[in-house]
Design a protein around this motif. Structure first.
Motif, PDB file in Angstrom:
ATOM      1  N   LEU A   1       0.831  -1.203   0.000  1.00 29.54           N
ATOM      2  CA  LEU A   1       0.000   0.000   0.000  1.00 29.54           C
ATOM      3  C   LEU A   1       0.868   1.257   0.000  1.00 29.54           C
ATOM      4  N   GLU A   2       1.911   1.253   0.790  1.00 24.29           N
ATOM      5  CA  GLU A   2       2.838   2.397   0.833  1.00 24.29           C
ATOM      6  C   GLU A   2       3.578   2.559  -0.489  1.00 24.29           C
ATOM      7  N   ILE A   3       3.921   1.466  -1.105  1.00 22.80           N
ATOM      8  CA  ILE A   3       4.593   1.513  -2.410  1.00 22.80           C
ATOM      9  C   ILE A   3       3.670   2.141  -3.451  1.00 22.80           C
ATOM     10  N   ILE A   4       2.403   1.722  -3.458  1.00 21.21           N
ATOM     11  CA  ILE A   4       1.446   2.271  -4.419  1.00 21.21           C
ATOM     12  C   ILE A   4       1.226   3.764  -4.156  1.00 21.21           C
ATOM     13  N   LYS A   5       1.111   4.154  -2.890  1.00 26.80           N
ATOM     14  CA  LYS A   5       0.947   5.575  -2.546  1.00 26.80           C
ATOM     15  C   LYS A   5       2.142   6.384  -3.055  1.00 26.80           C
ATOM     16  N   ARG A   6       3.337   5.848  -2.882  1.00 30.17           N
ATOM     17  CA  ARG A   6       4.553   6.523  -3.355  1.00 30.17           C
ATOM     18  C   ARG A   6       4.522   6.652  -4.879  1.00 30.17           C
ATOM     19  N   MET A   7       4.065   5.608  -5.544  1.00 25.99           N
ATOM     20  CA  MET A   7       3.979   5.635  -7.009  1.00 25.99           C
ATOM     21  C   MET A   7       2.959   6.689  -7.460  1.00 25.99           C
ATOM     22  N   VAL A   8       1.839   6.781  -6.751  1.00 26.30           N
ATOM     23  CA  VAL A   8       0.827   7.792  -7.084  1.00 26.30           C
ATOM     24  C   VAL A   8       1.414   9.181  -6.885  1.00 26.30           C
TER      25      VAL A   8
ATOM     26  N   GLN B   1       3.696  10.029  -9.659  1.00 25.23           N
ATOM     27  CA  GLN B   1       2.949  10.332 -10.885  1.00 25.23           C
ATOM     28  C   GLN B   1       2.307  11.717 -10.822  1.00 25.23           C
ATOM     29  N   VAL B   2       1.834  12.130  -9.641  1.00 29.40           N
ATOM     30  CA  VAL B   2       1.259  13.466  -9.496  1.00 29.40           C
ATOM     31  C   VAL B   2       2.343  14.515  -9.725  1.00 29.40           C
ATOM     32  N   LEU B   3       3.533  14.296  -9.161  1.00 34.17           N
ATOM     33  CA  LEU B   3       4.641  15.231  -9.406  1.00 34.17           C
ATOM     34  C   LEU B   3       4.981  15.288 -10.887  1.00 34.17           C
ATOM     35  N   ASN B   4       5.018  14.145 -11.537  1.00 33.38           N
ATOM     36  CA  ASN B   4       5.282  14.093 -12.970  1.00 33.38           C
ATOM     37  C   ASN B   4       4.194  14.847 -13.730  1.00 33.38           C
ATOM     38  N   TYR B   5       2.940  14.672 -13.309  1.00 33.69           N
ATOM     39  CA  TYR B   5       1.817  15.376 -13.919  1.00 33.69           C
ATOM     40  C   TYR B   5       1.989  16.889 -13.797  1.00 33.69           C
ATOM     41  N   VAL B   6       2.415  17.355 -12.639  1.00 33.15           N
ATOM     42  CA  VAL B   6       2.616  18.795 -12.420  1.00 33.15           C
ATOM     43  C   VAL B   6       3.676  19.328 -13.382  1.00 33.15           C
ATOM     44  N   HIS B   7       4.778  18.621 -13.495  1.00 34.10           N
ATOM     45  CA  HIS B   7       5.842  19.054 -14.412  1.00 34.10           C
ATOM     46  C   HIS B   7       5.357  19.056 -15.861  1.00 34.10           C
ATOM     47  N   LEU B   8       4.636  18.006 -16.242  1.00 31.67           N
ATOM     48  CA  LEU B   8       4.106  17.949 -17.603  1.00 31.67           C
ATOM     49  C   LEU B   8       3.061  19.037 -17.839  1.00 31.67           C
ATOM     50  N   SER B   9       2.287  19.379 -16.805  1.00 33.02           N
ATOM     51  CA  SER B   9       1.295  20.462 -16.933  1.00 33.02           C
ATOM     52  C   SER B   9       1.982  21.784 -17.239  1.00 33.02           C
TER      53      SER B   9
END
Length: 163
Positions: free
Chosen positions: A4-11, A14-22
């Motif tokens: 669960l912690e691994i998936i949260k870290r992955m999310v 991905q949100v940080l990546n989304y911000v940069h791509l935005s």
């Protein structure tokens, strides 16, 4: 670390990546507007994307005033005043008053502003079509989860901004 912690870290990653791509997408949108404006031989365009979005908001709302514009754009009245003053000077918008209320100022688009509005509208429709294709493989239940997640992220960032 549990799964669960691994998936949260992955999310989170991905949100940080989304911000940069935005950020890159915003720059790209500005570039697209410039490119299309040149192709259409428009004499000038606003320098900032927020100004283009103010033009869009005015174009979508007949006789909109400073207060309503600030509310719809989620910007301060001072910010709207600054942007609208620049757009007035550059000839993209005009001011008017109603005969029965000389105190209230309303904004509308000039012919020059209407060209930017229509250009921006076209680009947004293209982007919306692409985005809808991206969502096509998801089931309705998955879309509800995505929507709830994005609403929570937006709410989280909005609260953080006011702190």
């Amino acid at each position: 670390m549990n799964s669960l912690e691994i998936i949260k870290r992955m999310v989170f990653d991905q949100v940080l990546n989304y911000v940069h791509l935005s950020e890159q997408m915003i720059e790209s949108e500005q570039g697209n507007i410039l490119q299309y404006a040149k192709e259409l031989q428009l004499p000038s365009i606003p320098r900032h994307l927020t100004s283009v979005h103010v033009i869009d908001c005015i174009g979508n709302n007949k006789q909109i005033n400073n207060t309503a514009l600030a509310e719809k754009m989620n910007l301060s009245k001072a910010n709207i005043t600054k942007i609208s003053t620049r757009l007035l000077e550059e000839g993209f918008i005009k001011r008017s008053q109603l005969n029965d209320n000389r105190k209230e100022i309303y904004f509308s688009l000039t012919a020059k502003g209407r060209q930017i509005f229509e250009l921006h509208e076209r680009l947004h429709k293209l982007e919306e079509e692409r985005f809808m294709q991206l969502l096509e493989p998801f089931a309705e239940a998955e879309l509800h989860v995505i929507l709830r997640f994005l609403q929570n992220v937006s709410s989280h960032w909005a609260k953080k901004e006011t702190e």
